[in-house]
Design an enzyme around this catalytic site. Structure first.
Site, short mmCIF file in Angstrom:
data_model
loop_
_atom_site.label_atom_id
_atom_site.label_comp_id
_atom_site.label_asym_id
_atom_site.label_seq_id
_atom_site.Cartn_x
_atom_site.Cartn_y
_atom_site.Cartn_z
N THR A 233 120.29 22.06 13.38
CA THR A 233 121.09 23.01 12.61
C THR A 233 122.35 23.50 13.33
O THR A 233 122.37 23.55 14.57
CB THR A 233 120.20 24.23 12.25
OG1 THR A 233 121.01 25.27 11.70
CG2 THR A 233 119.50 24.80 13.47
N TYR B 122 115.33 31.51 14.32
CA TYR B 122 115.30 30.15 13.75
C TYR B 122 116.12 29.20 14.62
O TYR B 122 115.66 28.11 14.99
CB TYR B 122 115.86 30.20 12.31
CG TYR B 122 116.17 28.85 11.70
CD1 TYR B 122 115.15 28.01 11.25
CD2 TYR B 122 117.49 28.42 11.55
CE1 TYR B 122 115.45 26.78 10.68
CE2 TYR B 122 117.79 27.19 10.98
CZ TYR B 122 116.76 26.38 10.55
OH TYR B 122 117.06 25.15 9.98
N TYR C 105 116.12 16.40 12.34
CA TYR C 105 117.29 17.18 11.90
C TYR C 105 117.33 18.52 12.61
O TYR C 105 116.28 19.14 12.84
CB TYR C 105 117.26 17.41 10.38
CG TYR C 105 117.06 16.13 9.62
CD1 TYR C 105 118.14 15.30 9.30
CD2 TYR C 105 115.77 15.71 9.27
CE1 TYR C 105 117.94 14.10 8.64
CE2 TYR C 105 115.57 14.50 8.61
CZ TYR C 105 116.65 13.71 8.30
OH TYR C 105 116.45 12.52 7.66
N GLY D 95 110.14 18.58 0.94
CA GLY D 95 111.32 19.41 1.17
C GLY D 95 112.58 18.78 0.57
O GLY D 95 112.53 17.71 -0.04
N GLN D 96 113.70 19.47 0.74
CA GLN D 96 114.97 19.02 0.15
C GLN D 96 115.35 17.63 0.66
O GLN D 96 115.59 16.70 -0.12
CB GLN D 96 116.11 19.96 0.52
CG GLN D 96 115.98 21.36 0.01
CD GLN D 96 117.31 22.08 0.18
OE1 GLN D 96 118.22 21.91 -0.63
NE2 GLN D 96 117.44 22.86 1.23
N ASP E 187 99.00 19.70 8.86
CA ASP E 187 99.62 21.00 9.16
C ASP E 187 100.26 20.94 10.55
O ASP E 187 99.57 20.77 11.56
CB ASP E 187 98.55 22.09 9.09
CG ASP E 187 99.13 23.48 9.28
OD1 ASP E 187 100.30 23.60 9.72
OD2 ASP E 187 98.41 24.46 9.00
N THR F 175 112.06 26.71 7.62
CA THR F 175 113.48 26.97 7.31
C THR F 175 113.74 28.39 6.78
O THR F 175 114.86 28.68 6.36
CB THR F 175 114.00 25.94 6.28
OG1 THR F 175 113.12 25.95 5.15
CG2 THR F 175 114.08 24.55 6.87
N ALA G 229 110.27 21.30 8.42
CA ALA G 229 110.76 22.37 9.30
C ALA G 229 110.33 23.70 8.74
O ALA G 229 109.97 23.81 7.56
CB ALA G 229 112.30 22.33 9.38
N1 LIG Z 1 118.04 24.24 4.53
C1 LIG Z 1 119.16 24.38 5.24
O1 LIG Z 1 120.11 25.04 4.82
C2 LIG Z 1 119.28 23.70 6.58
C3 LIG Z 1 120.42 23.95 7.35
C4 LIG Z 1 120.57 23.29 8.59
C5 LIG Z 1 119.57 22.43 9.02
N2 LIG Z 1 118.47 22.22 8.26
C6 LIG Z 1 117.43 21.32 8.76
O2 LIG Z 1 117.35 20.20 7.89
C7 LIG Z 1 116.00 19.70 7.86
C8 LIG Z 1 115.53 19.59 6.43
O3 LIG Z 1 115.58 20.89 5.84
P1 LIG Z 1 115.20 21.16 4.32
O4 LIG Z 1 116.13 22.20 3.81
O5 LIG Z 1 115.05 19.86 3.61
O6 LIG Z 1 113.76 21.82 4.50
P2 LIG Z 1 112.82 22.41 3.35
O7 LIG Z 1 113.33 22.08 2.01
O8 LIG Z 1 112.54 23.84 3.71
O9 LIG Z 1 111.49 21.56 3.56
C9 LIG Z 1 110.73 21.67 4.71
C10 LIG Z 1 109.42 20.93 4.49
O10 LIG Z 1 108.61 21.15 5.67
C11 LIG Z 1 107.31 21.46 5.22
N3 LIG Z 1 106.57 22.27 6.17
C12 LIG Z 1 106.83 23.57 6.52
N4 LIG Z 1 105.85 24.00 7.31
C13 LIG Z 1 104.98 22.98 7.48
C14 LIG Z 1 103.74 22.84 8.20
N5 LIG Z 1 103.19 23.84 8.88
N6 LIG Z 1 103.14 21.64 8.16
C15 LIG Z 1 103.65 20.62 7.46
N7 LIG Z 1 104.79 20.70 6.74
C16 LIG Z 1 105.43 21.88 6.75
C17 LIG Z 1 107.55 22.28 3.96
O11 LIG Z 1 106.37 22.39 3.23
P3 LIG Z 1 106.06 23.78 2.45
O12 LIG Z 1 106.98 23.76 1.27
O13 LIG Z 1 104.64 23.68 2.11
O14 LIG Z 1 106.38 24.90 3.39
C18 LIG Z 1 108.63 21.47 3.30
O15 LIG Z 1 108.11 20.40 2.54
C19 LIG Z 1 115.19 20.68 8.73
O16 LIG Z 1 115.07 20.16 10.02
C20 LIG Z 1 116.05 21.93 8.75
O17 LIG Z 1 115.81 22.71 9.91
C21 LIG Z 1 118.31 22.82 7.03
#
Ligand SMILES: NC(=O)c1ccc[n+]([C@@H]2O[C@H](COP(=O)([O-])OP(=O)(O)OC[C@H]3O[C@@H](n4cnc5c(N)ncnc54)[C@H](OP(=O)(O)O)[C@@H]3O)[C@@H](O)[C@H]2O)c1
Length: 315
Positions: free
Chosen positions: A105, A129, A103, A14-15, A40, A66, A64
């Site tokens: 939100t 969410y 993390y 992820g990011q 998973d 997301t 997460a």
């Molecule tokens: N993105 C935002 O704008 C935002 C805003 C506020 C808070 N946050 C929080 O910041 C944190 C990091 O977010 P991010 O944007 O880096 O997330 P992201 O880019 O969406 O990456 C999430 C990772 O979790 C993996 N994942 C999802 N479902 C899974 C499962 N069933 N088993 C194992 N792995 C799984 C995804 O794999 P796949 O690609 O295979 O699904 C991906 O590698 C999270 O806690 C998020 O809630 C994010």
């Protein structure tokens, strides 16, 4: 070189996970990474078994669910990943004696505010969410592990699925775009979240590489961690296009129109005021993230460098 604790990084694709993976590599850490293919998170007990096997001293959960709009209909899956899995990780962290970083939100709040939200403000998510993420916070805190939950907002960077890369793609192919102008928040660089995480790990690592669990427990809990300043999606998009032009990235866009969130139909409601106060982070952990505009300049340089190198690689 000082001794370093062993780290388990969950969600390394992820990011935030990608940035964390890069920092751990650069820092010379002994670490294990997992993502969906290795474990998973919808399978109860799966991540607990990995933690028992790896026996890390630090666990970072960057995974997460997301997809904010899809969470309205896939709520059970979102809940398994955002609420049950982190709770299980925190309990397992306590069992193996590891520091746990997670993390959350800005979407745990309802957006009805006019001053930056602090950690003790009453939560009230207005979408599925946000509710699953709030349940995750509660589950992690209930485990009484040495845990740090960083609530952040509008995450973006040079890698992954995010607003900036979507804007650049659309800006390169369209002349006109409408972007929401009445939601306030702080775009936060994924690298800055990896930085605050590494800072936290370092802060509680003793010279001998052992985590000082008493010191970590004393500072455990919820922290707001966003880039500084405040903006709207409209101004964020406009800044992205300004920088893109300056950097010579191919842009077709010549007009960005401000629209109301209410006029942009989406399955999930979004809070109108999402600004988080970072005072506690600064005071208790001695860390500040950069201003969002400065961070954007850095990310845009990375994006431009990536696009130059991919151009150069073309036959
Ligand atoms: N993105 C935002 O704008 C935002 C805003 C506020 C808070 N946050 C929080 O910041 C944190 C990091 O977010 P991010 O944007 O880096 O997330 P992201 O880019 O969406 O990456 C999430 C990772 O979790 C993996 N994942 C999802 N479902 C899974 C499962 N069933 N088993 C194992 N792995 C799984 C995804 O794999 P796949 O690609 O295979 O699904 C991906 O590698 C999270 O806690 C998020 O809630 C994010």
């Amino acid at each position: 070189m000082p001794a370093l604790p062993k780290v388990l990084l969950v969600g390394y694709i992820g990011q935030v996970g990608t940035e964390m993976w890069q920092l751990l590599t650069a820092g010379g850490y002994d670490f294990v990474v997992i993502d969906r293919e290795e474990c998973d998170l919808t399978v109860p007990g799966a991540v607990r078994d990995v933690i028992r096997k790896v026996s890390p001293k630090v666990i970072v959960n960057a995974a997460a669910y997301t997809a904010v709009d899809r969470a309205e209909t896939e709520t059970a899956i979102a809940s398994a990943i955002n609420a049950e899995a982190p709770s299980e990780m925190a309990r397992a962290a306590r069992e193996v004696g590891a520091l746990f970083v997670h993390y959350s939100t800005d979407y745990v709040f309802n957006g009805e505010h006019s001053v930056p939200w602090v950690e003790t403000d009453t939560t009230g998510p207005i979408n599925a969410y946000g509710r699953t993420k709030l349940d995750g916070e509660k589950g992690v805190l209930a485990a009484n592990a040495a845990s740090f939950i960083f609530r952040t907002s509008w995450v973006y960077g040079a890698h992954g699925a995010n607003f900036l890369l979507t804007m650049l793609r659309l800006g390169a192919s369209r002349e006109e775009l409408s972007v929401v102008h009445d939601q306030l928040g702080a775009p936060t660089w994924s690298r800055s979240l990896a930085d605050v995480t590494l800072h936290t790990i370092r802060r509680f690592t003793r010279q001998d590489g052992v985590i000082d669990m008493d010191a970590a427990l004393a500072k455990s809990g919820l922290y707001h961690a966003t880039c500084g300043g405040v903006t709207t999606w409209f101004d964020f998009a406009s800044a992205i296009f300004d920088d893109a032009r300056k950097l010579g990235l191919p842009m077709k866009i010549n007009e960005v129109k401000p629209i109301r969130g209410a006029d942009y139909p989406s399955a999930a409601a979004r809070p109108t005021y999402s600004v988080l106060s970072n005072e506690k982070l600064k005071r208790e952990l001695g860390f500040s993230l950069p201003d969002w505009r400065e961070a954007l300049t850095e990310v845009m340089k990375q994006v431009a460098a990536q696009s130059t190198s991919s151009e150069a690689a073309k036959p």
